[in-house]
Design an enzyme around this catalytic site. Structure first.
Site, PDB file in Angstrom:
ATOM      1  CB  CYS A 235      20.130 -27.346  11.856  1.00 28.65           C
ATOM      2  SG  CYS A 235      21.291 -26.443  12.848  1.00 28.65           S
TER       3      CYS A 235
ATOM      4  CG  HIS B 291      16.252 -27.987  13.147  1.00 31.57           C
ATOM      5  ND1 HIS B 291      17.042 -28.441  14.175  1.00 31.57           N
ATOM      6  CD2 HIS B 291      16.631 -26.701  12.930  1.00 31.57           C
ATOM      7  CE1 HIS B 291      17.854 -27.480  14.566  1.00 31.57           C
ATOM      8  NE2 HIS B 291      17.638 -26.404  13.825  1.00 31.57           N
TER       9      HIS B 291
ATOM     10  CG  ASP C 177      10.215 -28.679  15.188  1.00 29.74           C
ATOM     11  OD1 ASP C 177      10.009 -27.596  15.767  1.00 29.74           O
ATOM     12  OD2 ASP C 177      11.300 -28.967  14.653  1.00 29.74           O
TER      13      ASP C 177
ATOM     14  CD  GLN D 157      11.673 -21.391  12.325  1.00 30.24           C
ATOM     15  OE1 GLN D 157      11.202 -20.251  12.264  1.00 30.24           O
ATOM     16  NE2 GLN D 157      12.926 -21.604  12.696  1.00 30.24           N
TER      17      GLN D 157
ATOM     18  CE  LYS E 156      14.171 -21.703  16.554  1.00 29.64           C
ATOM     19  NZ  LYS E 156      15.299 -21.243  15.754  1.00 29.64           N
TER      20      LYS E 156
HETATM   21  N1  PMP Z   1      13.145 -27.225  14.805  1.00 27.00           N
HETATM   22  C1  PMP Z   1      13.083 -26.214  13.932  1.00 27.00           C
HETATM   23  C2  PMP Z   1      12.096 -26.289  12.795  1.00 27.00           C
HETATM   24  C3  PMP Z   1      13.895 -25.086  14.101  1.00 27.00           C
HETATM   25  O1  PMP Z   1      13.821 -24.077  13.241  1.00 27.00           O
HETATM   26  C4  PMP Z   1      14.784 -25.034  15.205  1.00 27.00           C
HETATM   27  C5  PMP Z   1      15.717 -23.853  15.412  1.00 27.00           C
HETATM   28  N2  PMP Z   1      16.327 -23.385  14.246  1.00 27.00           N
HETATM   29  C6  PMP Z   1      14.805 -26.119  16.081  1.00 27.00           C
HETATM   30  C7  PMP Z   1      13.976 -27.188  15.858  1.00 27.00           C
HETATM   31  C8  PMP Z   1      15.691 -26.124  17.274  1.00 27.00           C
HETATM   32  O2  PMP Z   1      15.344 -25.085  18.138  1.00 27.00           O
HETATM   33  P1  PMP Z   1      16.254 -24.710  19.387  1.00 27.00           P
HETATM   34  O3  PMP Z   1      17.660 -24.567  18.863  1.00 27.00           O
HETATM   35  O4  PMP Z   1      15.680 -23.439  19.883  1.00 27.00           O
HETATM   36  O5  PMP Z   1      16.128 -25.825  20.357  1.00 27.00           O
END
Ligand code: PMP
Length: 410
Positions: free
Chosen positions: A368, A125, A204, A207, A230
């Site tokens: 993203c 991401h 990270d 997910q 999430k």
């Molecule tokens: N890493 C991953 C794998 C994600 O899926 C996401 C959110 N889509 C993020 C980081 C960022 O999370 P947040 O926007 O809640 O900070």
């Protein structure tokens, strides 16, 4: 009815009817954010009606109560991740902030220097790419993407070759959000540490945390970041776990509030963990609700959640694979509960828009993950992501709607 199917009743929003056609809602955008159970809504009401006050240093009853609840919430997060101590839990606004906290403190620490290397997965991401690019800009380190195999899984052989004495940090998603790959993080961490015990590994967990039991001590990583929204908690919540000795060693990033020990114009000294990293009034109510959501997940049971979600994911996978022209990113096994598809000749946005008109909420676009999309030569995908409250009916409706939408678009 299996126990887990009863949980759907906890999520009032799922009874909504959507749009002009008043279609029943099929919510399959859980990788973006999950809905919130009644117990979290009720806890919010309880907190704001009975306990709200600023925490720490408060002489009065409500301040003590809110402080107690806030610090109990930290212990709940520590227990959930199987951290050694609540001192290792830093409340954040989510995964992005957790990763930025690590990259910014590393930049200040002098521990990363010219010629050092930082490895990330190709399907990471942006929140797990850009903070490292910023660290590289400031230190002269180099960011290197770990390739994927032709089958779009983690390329372990290439990764092992990329590990060198210069590897300072490896940052990997446990489950990637655009592809859905479940990465072999325990092996990834072990290989990094074998190469050099000083190499830091950040997982990270954006997910994974709502889907899989996580034991940060067993994993052997150095940092683990996740987002509350999430995992059935409000937006603006989350936590970073870091190994205490590292968090002790790194300098604070943001200044002010509870992060100080003594302040004078001559010299300021900093608070102990975890407060050293929590400048300003924290998201007190939010952090307490995060703990409520984690307790909810524990009551339902992560193993039951995983079994249920993976059965639905396989049903969705098989149904999508049977549709004409649909290409699924990645294999059927070793994945989280999300599936991204690409349909040559059909724009993902058009498919998402038609699905929306049929009451199906999915996400379209690059998720993203622009470098990953670029590596595939596409601009985006249509992503279906499953949470504990989804059921077979949701999957079958989504499949029927996808078939209809694709027939309309071709
Ligand atoms: N890493 C991953 C794998 C994600 O899926 C996401 C959110 N889509 C993020 C980081 C960022 O999370 P947040 O926007 O809640 O900070």
């Amino acid at each position: 009815m299996s126990d887990i199917l009863r949980e759907r009743a906890q999520f009032t929003i799922l009874r909504e009817r959507i749009g002009k056609g008043q279609k029943p809602l099929v919510y399959l955008d859980n990788a973006a954010t999950t809905q919130k159970p009644l117990c979290v809504e009720e806890a919010a009401q309880r907190y704001y009606e009975q306990a709200n006050a600023n925490i720490h240093r408060g002489a009065h009853y409500l301040s003590r109560l809110a402080t107690e609840q806030h610090e109990a919430a930290r212990q709940t997060v520590a227990d959930f991740l199987h951290a050694e101590s609540a001192r290792e839990i830093i409340f954040t606004s989510g995964t992005t902030m957790g990763i930025n906290l690590v990259s910014q403190t590393l930049a200040l620490s002098g521990l990363v220097g010219q010629g050092d290397e930082i490895l990330v997965t190709t399907d990471a991401h942006h929140s797990n790419i850009v903070p490292w690019q910023m660290l590289c800009e400031r230190t002269g380190a180099r960011l290197r993407p770990i390739p994927l195999t032709a089958e779009l899984s983690f390329d372990f052989a290439s990764y092992e070759q990329m590990l060198t004495p210069r590897t300072r940090l490896v940052a990997v998603p446990y489950i990637s959000n655009a592809l859905g790959a479940l990465n072999p993080v325990a092996d990834i961490i072990a290989a990094a540490k074998r190469n050099n015990p000083q190499t830091l590994v950040l997982v990270d967990g954006a997910q994974s945390t709502a889907h899989l039991p996580v034991n940060v001590q067993e994993l052997g990583c150095d940092f683990y970041a996740f987002s509350g929204h999430k995992i059935y908690a409000p937006t603006g919540t989350g936590a970073l776990w870091g190994r205490a000795e590292l968090l002790e060693q790194l300098p604070p990033w943001l200044g002010g509030g509870e992060m100080i020990s003594e302040v004078s114009f001559e010299k300021t000294t900093y608070n102990t963990l975890p407060f050293k990293y929590e400048a300003g009034t924290p998201n007190i109510g939010g952090n307490i609700l995060l703990a409520e959501a984690l307790r909810y997940v524990q009551r339902v049971g992560l193993e039951a959640i995983d079994t249920h979600e993976m059965a639905l994911t396989r049903r969705l996978y098989d149904g999508l694979a049977a549709l004409d022209g649909v290409q699924i990113l990645g294999g059927r096994e070793n994945r989280g509960s999300l599936i991204s598809i690409h349909v040559p000749g059909v724009h993902h946005y058009d498919l998402g828009t038609l699905l929306d008109q049929m009451g199906i909420a999915v996400r379209t676009g690059h998720h993203c993950c622009q470098p990953f999309m670029a590596s595939l030569g596409i601009t985006g995908t249509t992503r279906y992501s499953i949470a504990l409250y989804n059921n077979e009916d949701d999957i079958d409706r989504a499949l029927r709607a996808t078939e209809r939408a694709l027939n309309m678009l071709r």
